[in-house]
Design a protein around this motif. Structure first.
Motif, PDB file in Angstrom:
ATOM      1  N   PHE A 196       0.838  -1.206   0.000  1.00 12.15           N
ATOM      2  CA  PHE A 196       0.000   0.000   0.000  1.00 12.15           C
ATOM      3  C   PHE A 196       0.868   1.250   0.000  1.00 12.15           C
ATOM      4  O   PHE A 196       0.643   2.187  -0.773  1.00 12.15           O
ATOM      5  CB  PHE A 196      -0.930   0.010   1.211  1.00 12.15           C
ATOM      6  N   ASN A 197       1.858   1.270   0.876  1.00  9.42           N
ATOM      7  CA  ASN A 197       2.757   2.423   0.950  1.00  9.42           C
ATOM      8  C   ASN A 197       3.472   2.666  -0.369  1.00  9.42           C
ATOM      9  O   ASN A 197       3.565   3.801  -0.858  1.00  9.42           O
ATOM     10  CB  ASN A 197       3.789   2.210   2.066  1.00  9.42           C
ATOM     11  N   ASP A 198       3.992   1.588  -0.966  1.00 10.83           N
ATOM     12  CA  ASP A 198       4.739   1.716  -2.218  1.00 10.83           C
ATOM     13  C   ASP A 198       3.866   2.287  -3.332  1.00 10.83           C
ATOM     14  O   ASP A 198       4.353   3.027  -4.194  1.00 10.83           O
ATOM     15  CB  ASP A 198       5.293   0.355  -2.643  1.00 10.83           C
ATOM     16  N   VAL A 201      -0.749   4.649  -1.317  1.00  5.91           N
ATOM     17  CA  VAL A 201      -1.961   4.629  -0.498  1.00  5.91           C
ATOM     18  C   VAL A 201      -1.540   4.874   0.950  1.00  5.91           C
ATOM     19  O   VAL A 201      -0.660   4.175   1.459  1.00  5.91           O
ATOM     20  CB  VAL A 201      -2.694   3.280  -0.615  1.00  5.91           C
ATOM     21  N   PRO A 202      -2.114   5.860   1.641  1.00  4.83           N
ATOM     22  CA  PRO A 202      -1.688   6.185   3.005  1.00  4.83           C
ATOM     23  C   PRO A 202      -1.736   4.980   3.939  1.00  4.83           C
ATOM     24  O   PRO A 202      -2.770   4.331   4.091  1.00  4.83           O
ATOM     25  CB  PRO A 202      -2.688   7.264   3.441  1.00  4.83           C
ATOM     26  N   ALA A 203      -0.586   4.690   4.546  1.00  5.04           N
ATOM     27  CA  ALA A 203      -0.460   3.555   5.460  1.00  5.04           C
ATOM     28  C   ALA A 203       0.652   3.848   6.457  1.00  5.04           C
ATOM     29  O   ALA A 203       1.475   4.742   6.240  1.00  5.04           O
ATOM     30  CB  ALA A 203      -0.157   2.270   4.681  1.00  5.04           C
ATOM     31  N   GLY A 313      -7.732   8.540  -4.695  1.00  4.83           N
ATOM     32  CA  GLY A 313      -6.998   7.800  -3.670  1.00  4.83           C
ATOM     33  C   GLY A 313      -7.734   6.548  -3.241  1.00  4.83           C
ATOM     34  O   GLY A 313      -7.128   5.496  -3.007  1.00  4.83           O
ATOM     35  N   PHE A 314      -9.070   6.639  -3.172  1.00  2.49           N
ATOM     36  CA  PHE A 314      -9.872   5.482  -2.798  1.00  2.49           C
ATOM     37  C   PHE A 314      -9.834   4.417  -3.893  1.00  2.49           C
ATOM     38  O   PHE A 314      -9.771   3.213  -3.606  1.00  2.49           O
ATOM     39  CB  PHE A 314     -11.311   5.916  -2.522  1.00  2.49           C
ATOM     40  N   LEU A 315      -9.855   4.833  -5.146  1.00  4.51           N
ATOM     41  CA  LEU A 315      -9.771   3.874  -6.260  1.00  4.51           C
ATOM     42  C   LEU A 315      -8.408   3.177  -6.271  1.00  4.51           C
ATOM     43  O   LEU A 315      -8.317   1.982  -6.579  1.00  4.51           O
ATOM     44  CB  LEU A 315     -10.022   4.593  -7.584  1.00  4.51           C
ATOM     45  N   LYS A 316      -7.355   3.906  -5.932  1.00  5.10           N
ATOM     46  CA  LYS A 316      -6.029   3.284  -5.814  1.00  5.10           C
ATOM     47  C   LYS A 316      -6.031   2.241  -4.702  1.00  5.10           C
ATOM     48  O   LYS A 316      -5.475   1.145  -4.857  1.00  5.10           O
ATOM     49  CB  LYS A 316      -4.960   4.346  -5.528  1.00  5.10           C
ATOM     50  N   TYR A 317      -6.653   2.592  -3.593  1.00  4.89           N
ATOM     51  CA  TYR A 317      -6.780   1.641  -2.487  1.00  4.89           C
ATOM     52  C   TYR A 317      -7.509   0.378  -2.941  1.00  4.89           C
ATOM     53  O   TYR A 317      -7.077  -0.751  -2.653  1.00  4.89           O
ATOM     54  CB  TYR A 317      -7.527   2.293  -1.323  1.00  4.89           C
ATOM     55  N   LEU A 318      -8.617   0.544  -3.658  1.00  4.24           N
ATOM     56  CA  LEU A 318      -9.374  -0.618  -4.122  1.00  4.24           C
ATOM     57  C   LEU A 318      -8.547  -1.497  -5.051  1.00  4.24           C
ATOM     58  O   LEU A 318      -8.639  -2.728  -5.003  1.00  4.24           O
ATOM     59  CB  LEU A 318     -10.648  -0.157  -4.838  1.00  4.24           C
ATOM     60  N   ALA A 319      -7.744  -0.872  -5.887  1.00  5.35           N
ATOM     61  CA  ALA A 319      -6.913  -1.644  -6.816  1.00  5.35           C
ATOM     62  C   ALA A 319      -5.952  -2.559  -6.073  1.00  5.35           C
ATOM     63  O   ALA A 319      -5.802  -3.742  -6.411  1.00  5.35           O
ATOM     64  CB  ALA A 319      -6.150  -0.698  -7.740  1.00  5.35           C
ATOM     65  N   VAL A 320      -5.317  -2.025  -5.043  1.00  6.53           N
ATOM     66  CA  VAL A 320      -4.386  -2.840  -4.252  1.00  6.53           C
ATOM     67  C   VAL A 320      -5.145  -3.873  -3.438  1.00  6.53           C
ATOM     68  O   VAL A 320      -4.812  -5.066  -3.444  1.00  6.53           O
ATOM     69  CB  VAL A 320      -3.534  -1.958  -3.320  1.00  6.53           C
ATOM     70  N   ASN A 321      -6.183  -3.427  -2.739  1.00  7.56           N
ATOM     71  CA  ASN A 321      -6.911  -4.317  -1.841  1.00  7.56           C
ATOM     72  C   ASN A 321      -7.561  -5.471  -2.589  1.00  7.56           C
ATOM     73  O   ASN A 321      -7.550  -6.618  -2.118  1.00  7.56           O
ATOM     74  CB  ASN A 321      -7.981  -3.530  -1.084  1.00  7.56           C
ATOM     75  N   ASN A 322      -8.123  -5.199  -3.759  1.00  6.30           N
ATOM     76  CA  ASN A 322      -8.792  -6.258  -4.508  1.00  6.30           C
ATOM     77  C   ASN A 322      -7.802  -7.206  -5.178  1.00  6.30           C
ATOM     78  O   ASN A 322      -8.137  -8.360  -5.455  1.00  6.30           O
ATOM     79  CB  ASN A 322      -9.715  -5.649  -5.568  1.00  6.30           C
ATOM     80  N   THR A 323      -6.597  -6.722  -5.430  1.00  4.87           N
ATOM     81  CA  THR A 323      -5.576  -7.594  -6.011  1.00  4.87           C
ATOM     82  C   THR A 323      -5.029  -8.555  -4.965  1.00  4.87           C
ATOM     83  O   THR A 323      -4.983  -9.767  -5.179  1.00  4.87           O
ATOM     84  CB  THR A 323      -4.418  -6.768  -6.600  1.00  4.87           C
ATOM     85  N   ILE A 324      -4.627  -8.029  -3.825  1.00  3.29           N
ATOM     86  CA  ILE A 324      -4.041  -8.902  -2.797  1.00  3.29           C
ATOM     87  C   ILE A 324      -5.118  -9.596  -1.967  1.00  3.29           C
ATOM     88  O   ILE A 324      -4.817 -10.517  -1.213  1.00  3.29           O
ATOM     89  CB  ILE A 324      -3.086  -8.126  -1.882  1.00  3.29           C
ATOM     90  N   GLN A 325      -6.363  -9.130  -2.076  1.00  6.16           N
ATOM     91  CA  GLN A 325      -7.517  -9.728  -1.410  1.00  6.16           C
ATOM     92  C   GLN A 325      -7.405  -9.688   0.118  1.00  6.16           C
ATOM     93  O   GLN A 325      -7.137 -10.695   0.773  1.00  6.16           O
ATOM     94  CB  GLN A 325      -7.758 -11.162  -1.892  1.00  6.16           C
ATOM     95  N   ASN A 326      -7.620  -8.524   0.651  1.00  8.30           N
ATOM     96  CA  ASN A 326      -7.791  -8.371   2.101  1.00  8.30           C
ATOM     97  C   ASN A 326      -9.293  -8.320   2.370  1.00  8.30           C
ATOM     98  O   ASN A 326      -9.936  -7.308   2.115  1.00  8.30           O
ATOM     99  CB  ASN A 326      -7.116  -7.096   2.589  1.00  8.30           C
TER     100      ASN A 326
END
Length: 469
Positions: A196-198, A201-203, A313-326
């Motif tokens: 997320f950081n990379d 996405v704020p983390a 920023g939220f769409l970027k978050y979704l892209a990461v979250n949906n890829t790694i599946q949290n």
């Protein structure tokens, strides 16, 4: 001889002089005492504490990220409790556990107790420590596993011990220790947060720590390898956003869905500006999100939404979250995220939190959402309403491709996982029965690392297939 009235006048004057003299003396004594008290207070901060220095125990020289969150070594901390403090922690935990009904865990947080905290040969004094977490706490506790997640607050007991006023750990007031629950690799929390950081996405920042605890009998028990997490509302806001002047919220509860049913501002716990009873920014986001313009004038609705919420920023978050599946977050759970009203651009930003359940398709009846998010209903409108906008889906797919092509790349992640494996293997496999989440010892750890590598290949292929439809 004086007459009666003359004597009476004389005695009154004498009494007045004595009284004035006494008051003057008392005032003088008060001023002396006040000066002495101020002098004592001035000396009390850190006085008599042998290891107290400006660099290590305050934030006057800034925040020591390199020391507290190193990426090239495993740090060690020792927590020393008295027998009474440890017994109090356990009694409080048992009392809270009795309030749990199935998987509906109590909302009450465990109590802090004071401990002595040691790092690199230095002591921090009367540090507040408590248990933390939901499933990672109560599931482990139910199994009689002593490796439980912890929370540290370095100035918690400053009112009782003025000499530790504003005590910090290299600038940090609050820190969280994740137990890597249900994770044989012990890498899910850290590697997800890093990704997320990379990707911007704020983390928070993370690092690995060996934790030893003395229950009061002089024996140091190895609690295992933990992931240390920076706390959002302590230092992260200043580091990422340049300030913590805006409202920071930790949503939890039905209102955290932002759905039209059950929405309440009570579910948005303030972590900054607590004394100001102002939740108008959250209310405004809700009002804009549910405006009738969404269906009558989509462009106007988008403009209004983008004026209060960091949509990209939220769409970027979704892209990461949906890829790694949290799966353990928004769209499944009404917690595990923060919101921050960034004063620099006046937008509410999405901040990720708690990733020990990442890199898995789901657990039990909870499934991670799909890449196209088509199953997400209107009770999770931050996703379903944005998904219904074609231009937002174009942006989302662009972020998916960028993340898949340049960040979550199997060959790259192999190197990352190998590096972390080499660093933490000894600490992870040295955990002992009763204080570990690791199953299968060294071979279980190796299997857990390989599963993360294989998962990356599976998800990379899934994203590529989705984007090529």
């Amino acid at each position: 001889m004086m007459k009666y009235n003359q004597w009476k006048s004389f005695l009154f004057v004498l009494w007045a002089l004595v009284l004035f003299s006494c008051d003057d003396s008392k005032e003088s004594e008060y001023e002396d005492e006040k000066e002495n008290t101020e002098e004592i207070k001035e000396k009390e901060q850190g006085e008599g504490l042998a290891d107290w220095t400006t660099e290590t125990h305050t934030d006057q020289l800034g925040v020591g990220y390199a020391t507290v969150f190193p990426q090239d070594r495993v740090n060690r901390i020792d927590i020393v409790l008295s027998a009474e403090e440890y017994a109090s922690m356990q009694s409080n935990l048992a009392s809270l556990a009795s309030q749990n009904i199935g998987n509906n865990f109590t909302d009450d947080k465990p109590d802090y107790v004071a401990c002595d905290f040691f790092f690199n040969g230095k002591q921090w004094y009367e540090v507040g420590v408590r248990y933390k977490g939901n499933s990672s706490l109560w599931s482990a506790y139910d199994r009689r596993n002593g490796k439980l997640p912890l929370r540290l607050k370095f100035d918690k007991f400053e009112d009782d011990y003025p000499e530790i006023k504003n005590q910090r750990f290299y600038g940090f007031k609050d820190l969280a220790l994740g137990s890597n629950f249900s994770d044989n690799s012990l890498m899910r929390e850290k590697s997800a947060t890093d990704l997320f950081n990379d990707f911007g996405v704020p983390a928070v920042q993370t690092a690995y720590y060996e934790v030893y605890v003395d229950h009061g009998d002089g024996t140091k028990i190895y609690y295992g390898l933990y992931t240390l997490d920076e706390v959002v509302f302590d230092t992260m806001l200043n580091t990422v956003f340049g300030s913590q002047e805006g409202n920071c919220y930790k949503p939890d509860g039905e209102g955290a869905r932002f759905g039209s049913s059950g929405f309440t501002l009570d579910d948005f716990e303030k972590k900054t500006n607590e004394s100001e009873g102002d939740w108008s920014d959250i209310q405004e986001l809700y009002n804009v999100l549910h405006s009738t313009l969404r269906t009558s004038d989509q462009e106007a609705w988008k403009t209004n939404l983008e004026s209060v919420f960091d949509v990209q920023g939220f769409l970027k978050y979704l892209a990461v979250n949906n890829t790694i599946q949290n799966w353990d977050t928004y769209a499944n759970m009404t917690h595990n995220y923060y919101l921050y009203h960034d004063s620099t651009d006046d937008l509410i930003k999405w901040i990720v939190w708690d990733h020990n359940e990442s890199f898995m398709p789901g657990k039990g009846r909870r499934n991670a959402i799909s890449l196209d998010m088509s199953e997400v209903g209107s009770n999770w409108p931050l996703i379903s309403y944005l998904r219904a906008v074609d231009s937002y889906m174009v942006d989302y797919k662009g972020y998916l491709k960028d993340f898949n092509d340049n960040y979550y790349v199997p060959a790259t992640m192999d190197v990352v996982y190998n590096g972390w494996s080499s660093l933490i293997s000894s600490s992870a496999t040295s955990e002992t029965s009763g204080y570990t989440n690791l199953t299968g010892g060294a071979s279980g750890f190796e299997t857990g690392v390989q599963e993360l590598k294989d998962y990356c290949r599976t998800r990379s292929a899934a994203v590529e297939s989705y984007l090529n439809q």
